[in-house]
Design a protein around this motif. Structure first.
Motif, PDB file in Angstrom:
ATOM      1  N   LEU A 131       0.855  -1.182   0.000  1.00 52.45           N
ATOM      2  CA  LEU A 131       0.000   0.000   0.000  1.00 52.45           C
ATOM      3  C   LEU A 131       0.898   1.240   0.000  1.00 52.45           C
ATOM      4  CD1 LEU A 131      -2.010  -2.255   0.699  1.00 52.45           C
ATOM      5  CD2 LEU A 131      -2.945  -0.823   2.494  1.00 52.45           C
ATOM      6  N   PRO A 132       1.134   1.843  -1.173  1.00 56.27           N
ATOM      7  CA  PRO A 132       1.989   3.042  -1.205  1.00 56.27           C
ATOM      8  C   PRO A 132       1.183   4.252  -0.756  1.00 56.27           C
ATOM      9  CG  PRO A 132       1.631   2.123  -3.437  1.00 56.27           C
ATOM     10  CD  PRO A 132       0.630   1.522  -2.510  1.00 56.27           C
ATOM     11  N   ILE A 133       1.476   4.749   0.432  1.00 61.89           N
ATOM     12  CA  ILE A 133       0.686   5.850   0.993  1.00 61.89           C
ATOM     13  C   ILE A 133       1.619   6.922   1.552  1.00 61.89           C
ATOM     14  CG2 ILE A 133      -1.504   4.670   1.471  1.00 61.89           C
ATOM     15  CD1 ILE A 133      -0.324   3.948   4.234  1.00 61.89           C
ATOM     16  N   ALA A 134       2.718   7.152   0.811  1.00 67.50           N
ATOM     17  CA  ALA A 134       3.715   8.110   1.295  1.00 67.50           C
ATOM     18  C   ALA A 134       3.515   9.502   0.701  1.00 67.50           C
ATOM     19  CB  ALA A 134       5.115   7.595   0.957  1.00 67.50           C
ATOM     20  N   GLY A 135       2.513   9.647  -0.180  1.00 65.49           N
ATOM     21  CA  GLY A 135       2.318  10.931  -0.882  1.00 65.49           C
ATOM     22  C   GLY A 135       2.003  12.070   0.073  1.00 65.49           C
ATOM     23  N   LEU A 136       2.211  13.290  -0.427  1.00 67.24           N
ATOM     24  CA  LEU A 136       2.047  14.482   0.420  1.00 67.24           C
ATOM     25  C   LEU A 136       0.585  14.870   0.616  1.00 67.24           C
ATOM     26  CD1 LEU A 136       4.928  16.671  -1.059  1.00 67.24           C
ATOM     27  CD2 LEU A 136       4.931  15.409   1.109  1.00 67.24           C
ATOM     28  N   THR A 148      -1.330  16.839  -1.312  1.00 62.41           N
ATOM     29  CA  THR A 148      -1.390  18.309  -1.455  1.00 62.41           C
ATOM     30  C   THR A 148      -2.816  18.817  -1.650  1.00 62.41           C
ATOM     31  OG1 THR A 148      -0.924  18.052  -3.807  1.00 62.41           O
ATOM     32  CG2 THR A 148       0.941  18.570  -2.385  1.00 62.41           C
ATOM     33  N   ARG A 149      -3.686  17.961  -2.210  1.00 62.70           N
ATOM     34  CA  ARG A 149      -5.054  18.443  -2.445  1.00 62.70           C
ATOM     35  C   ARG A 149      -5.836  18.596  -1.147  1.00 62.70           C
ATOM     36  NH1 ARG A 149      -6.376  14.210  -7.080  1.00 62.70           N
ATOM     37  NH2 ARG A 149      -4.869  13.053  -5.838  1.00 62.70           N
ATOM     38  N   PHE A 150      -5.276  18.079  -0.069  1.00 63.23           N
ATOM     39  CA  PHE A 150      -5.945  18.235   1.232  1.00 63.23           C
ATOM     40  C   PHE A 150      -5.189  19.175   2.165  1.00 63.23           C
ATOM     41  CE2 PHE A 150      -8.360  14.488   0.047  1.00 63.23           C
ATOM     42  CZ  PHE A 150      -9.599  14.741   0.622  1.00 63.23           C
ATOM     43  N   LYS A 209      -4.081  12.006   4.910  1.00 62.23           N
ATOM     44  CA  LYS A 209      -5.457  11.960   4.382  1.00 62.23           C
ATOM     45  C   LYS A 209      -6.047  10.545   4.504  1.00 62.23           C
ATOM     46  CE  LYS A 209      -4.054  11.120  -0.380  1.00 62.23           C
ATOM     47  NZ  LYS A 209      -4.112  11.439  -1.788  1.00 62.23           N
ATOM     48  N   GLU A 210      -5.180   9.545   4.559  1.00 71.57           N
ATOM     49  CA  GLU A 210      -5.660   8.158   4.695  1.00 71.57           C
ATOM     50  C   GLU A 210      -6.333   7.929   6.048  1.00 71.57           C
ATOM     51  OE1 GLU A 210      -2.560   9.031   3.907  1.00 71.57           O
ATOM     52  OE2 GLU A 210      -2.371   8.431   1.808  1.00 71.57           O
ATOM     53  N   MET A 211      -6.146   8.866   6.998  1.00 73.99           N
ATOM     54  CA  MET A 211      -6.782   8.726   8.317  1.00 73.99           C
ATOM     55  C   MET A 211      -8.103   9.485   8.393  1.00 73.99           C
ATOM     56  SD  MET A 211      -5.046   6.607  10.017  1.00 73.99           S
ATOM     57  CE  MET A 211      -5.774   6.770  11.652  1.00 73.99           C
ATOM     58  N   GLU A 214      11.835  10.461   0.078  1.00 72.74           N
ATOM     59  CA  GLU A 214      11.503  11.605  -0.779  1.00 72.74           C
ATOM     60  C   GLU A 214      10.358  11.212  -1.683  1.00 72.74           C
ATOM     61  OE1 GLU A 214      14.563  14.294  -2.964  1.00 72.74           O
ATOM     62  OE2 GLU A 214      15.524  12.378  -2.516  1.00 72.74           O
ATOM     63  N   GLN A 215       9.446  12.122  -1.944  1.00 71.30           N
ATOM     64  CA  GLN A 215       8.282  11.778  -2.765  1.00 71.30           C
ATOM     65  C   GLN A 215       8.658  11.831  -4.245  1.00 71.30           C
ATOM     66  OE1 GLN A 215       7.725  13.290   0.383  1.00 71.30           O
ATOM     67  NE2 GLN A 215       7.154  11.167   0.727  1.00 71.30           N
ATOM     68  N   LEU A 216       9.234  10.735  -4.715  1.00 73.65           N
ATOM     69  CA  LEU A 216       9.705  10.678  -6.097  1.00 73.65           C
ATOM     70  C   LEU A 216       8.785   9.853  -6.987  1.00 73.65           C
ATOM     71  CD1 LEU A 216      13.555  10.329  -5.459  1.00 73.65           C
ATOM     72  CD2 LEU A 216      12.283  12.360  -6.162  1.00 73.65           C
ATOM     73  N   GLY A 217       7.524   9.769  -6.603  1.00 73.76           N
ATOM     74  CA  GLY A 217       6.541   9.084  -7.443  1.00 73.76           C
ATOM     75  C   GLY A 217       6.048   7.775  -6.864  1.00 73.76           C
ATOM     76  N   ASP A 218       4.869   7.328  -7.361  1.00 73.10           N
ATOM     77  CA  ASP A 218       4.271   6.095  -6.817  1.00 73.10           C
ATOM     78  C   ASP A 218       5.156   4.878  -7.079  1.00 73.10           C
ATOM     79  OD1 ASP A 218       3.473   5.145  -9.506  1.00 73.10           O
ATOM     80  OD2 ASP A 218       1.893   6.649  -9.390  1.00 73.10           O
ATOM     81  N   GLY A 219       5.826   4.846  -8.252  1.00 73.17           N
ATOM     82  CA  GLY A 219       6.702   3.710  -8.579  1.00 73.17           C
ATOM     83  C   GLY A 219       7.900   3.665  -7.643  1.00 73.17           C
TER      84      GLY A 219
HETATM   85  P1  UTP Z   1      -1.377  10.832  -5.722  1.00 73.22           P
HETATM   86  O1  UTP Z   1      -0.980  11.161  -7.089  1.00 73.22           O
HETATM   87  O2  UTP Z   1      -2.824  10.824  -5.395  1.00 73.22           O
HETATM   88  O3  UTP Z   1      -0.617  11.838  -4.729  1.00 73.22           O
HETATM   89  O4  UTP Z   1      -0.716   9.435  -5.359  1.00 73.22           O
HETATM   90  P2  UTP Z   1      -0.929  12.185  -3.238  1.00 73.22           P
HETATM   91  O5  UTP Z   1       0.308  12.702  -2.595  1.00 73.22           O
HETATM   92  O6  UTP Z   1      -1.584  11.026  -2.545  1.00 73.22           O
HETATM   93  O7  UTP Z   1      -2.030  13.352  -3.306  1.00 73.22           O
HETATM   94  P3  UTP Z   1      -1.962  14.801  -4.000  1.00 73.22           P
HETATM   95  O8  UTP Z   1      -2.073  14.544  -5.487  1.00 73.22           O
HETATM   96  O9  UTP Z   1      -0.680  15.474  -3.615  1.00 73.22           O
HETATM   97  O10 UTP Z   1      -3.153  15.503  -3.421  1.00 73.22           O
HETATM   98  C1  UTP Z   1      -1.291   8.164  -5.662  1.00 73.22           C
HETATM   99  C2  UTP Z   1      -0.852   7.169  -4.599  1.00 73.22           C
HETATM  100  O11 UTP Z   1       0.566   7.016  -4.620  1.00 73.22           O
HETATM  101  C3  UTP Z   1       1.138   7.354  -3.358  1.00 73.22           C
HETATM  102  C4  UTP Z   1       0.084   8.230  -2.676  1.00 73.22           C
HETATM  103  O12 UTP Z   1       0.225   8.208  -1.268  1.00 73.22           O
HETATM  104  C5  UTP Z   1      -1.226   7.624  -3.185  1.00 73.22           C
HETATM  105  O13 UTP Z   1      -1.616   6.477  -2.456  1.00 73.22           O
HETATM  106  N1  UTP Z   1       2.424   8.054  -3.592  1.00 73.22           N
HETATM  107  C6  UTP Z   1       2.524   9.030  -4.534  1.00 73.22           C
HETATM  108  C7  UTP Z   1       3.520   7.703  -2.820  1.00 73.22           C
HETATM  109  O14 UTP Z   1       3.445   6.810  -1.937  1.00 73.22           O
HETATM  110  N2  UTP Z   1       4.712   8.349  -3.042  1.00 73.22           N
HETATM  111  C8  UTP Z   1       4.850   9.307  -3.986  1.00 73.22           C
HETATM  112  O15 UTP Z   1       5.966   9.829  -4.155  1.00 73.22           O
HETATM  113  C9  UTP Z   1       3.725   9.655  -4.752  1.00 73.22           C
END
Ligand code: UTP
Length: 278
Positions: free
Chosen positions: A10-15, A17-19, A28-30, A106-111
């Motif tokens: 479960l990749p949930i490290a994203g920032l 930003t939309r929230f 936001k997952e909480m 570092e948030q370098l993408g979902d991959g």
């Molecule tokens: P999103 O593109 O929705 O990004 O990522 P985000 O950070 O969750 O939200 P916004 O766009 O900034 O509002 C799709 C999935 O990939 C994970 C996110 O946590 C989400 O589950 N992700 C994305 C990472 O784990 N790391 C990243 O660097 C980018």
């Protein structure tokens, strides 16, 4: 359900930003759907599909997510004293699950997030569930995907992606698949010949958009290591790795039935909270 797929990332490290600014302090997952956080509904989707080995990819500050699933003996003792057996069952649901946590620095993408879990993967294939999409009513997205995986077993190593027919004016919000026709006589399974990230409506090769659930083989990790997105932002995206594998790996889209809710935007979250009230 498929005994071969036993692990999920479960990749949930994203920032999130939309929230912002909410996500400055709380992932936001909480956010709650009724009395459960969104992430619990996603973990429950794994359990319901028979997967009990789960790896969270988190970033610093998101430790509250694994903490939510950790056993709390003091709370359980108190609930038991107060005769709240139903709540105890809900809390103990996660006792048999093997949770693992890795960090994406570092948030370098979902991959790139998925790559952080590579060493943890033991099986030949793994499920990937992104944090925003929820499935309500009927079968979950993961269960449907596993069925697609079973139906394509004759293909050997393969990837299966959950897709949904999205409105054409929204193709620019999704990874869109280019199809080479149906697989066998299945109306739901598509052979994928191309993948395009967020195409403008006029350029989209179809209206089948990927919706946050994937089954990928080990070889995709090797491709992720050498893949950089072509969008100049240097991010590593799962869709680009799969695109790079299209000539050597059969890739399928499974068109999911039922209602999907996207909790990744404030409006989508409000809609989801209205739809699902456990
Ligand atoms: P999103 O593109 O929705 O990004 O990522 P985000 O950070 O969750 O939200 P916004 O766009 O900034 O509002 C799709 C999935 O990939 C994970 C996110 O946590 C989400 O589950 N992700 C994305 C990472 O784990 N790391 C990243 O660097 C980018």
């Amino acid at each position: 359900m498929s005994p071969t797929v036993t692990q999920a990332i479960l990749p949930i490290a994203g920032l999130g930003t939309r929230f912002l600014p909410w996500t400055k302090a709380v992932p936001k997952e909480m956010l709650p759907i009724g009395t459960r956080p969104i992430i619990a509904l996603i973990v429950d989707e794994c359990l319901e599909a028979g997967i009990r080995d789960i790896c969270f990819v988190i970033s610093k500050g998101k430790e509250v997510i694994p903490r939510y699933f950790r056993r709390d003996d003091a709370l359980e003792k108190e609930l038991s004293k107060r005769g709240k057996g139903d709540l105890l069952d809900e809390l103990r649901k996660y006792d048999e699950v093997r949770f693992h946590v890795v960090y994406q620095e570092e948030q370098l993408g979902d991959g790139h997030a998925i790559l952080q879990a590579e060493a943890w993967v033991e099986s030949e294939e793994v499920a990937i569930l992104f944090g925003d999409d929820l499935f309500v009513g009927g079968e979950s997205g993961l269960r449907q995907l596993l069925r697609g995986y079973e139906e394509t077993a004759g293909e050997g190593e393969r990837a299966v992606l959950a897709v949904e027919n999205v409105p054409r004016d929204r193709t620019n919000r999704y990874g869109i698949i280019d199809v080479a026709g149906n697989y066998a006589d299945s109306k739901r399974l598509w052979r994928v010949k191309g993948l395009v990230e967020k195409p403008a409506p006029g350029r989209a090769p179809s209206t089948l958009g990927i919706v946050g659930r994937y089954l990928i083989p080990r070889s995709t990790f090797r491709m992720l290591r050498t893949t950089h997105s072509g969008t100049n932002d240097g991010e590593i995206r799962l869709i680009d790795a799969l695109k790079g594998q299209l000539t050597s790996l059969p890739v399928f889209g499974y068109e999911c039935e039922g209602k999907r809710l996207d909790t990744g935007t404030p409006e989508g979250y409000v809609d989801a909270a209205k739809h699902i009230w456990p």
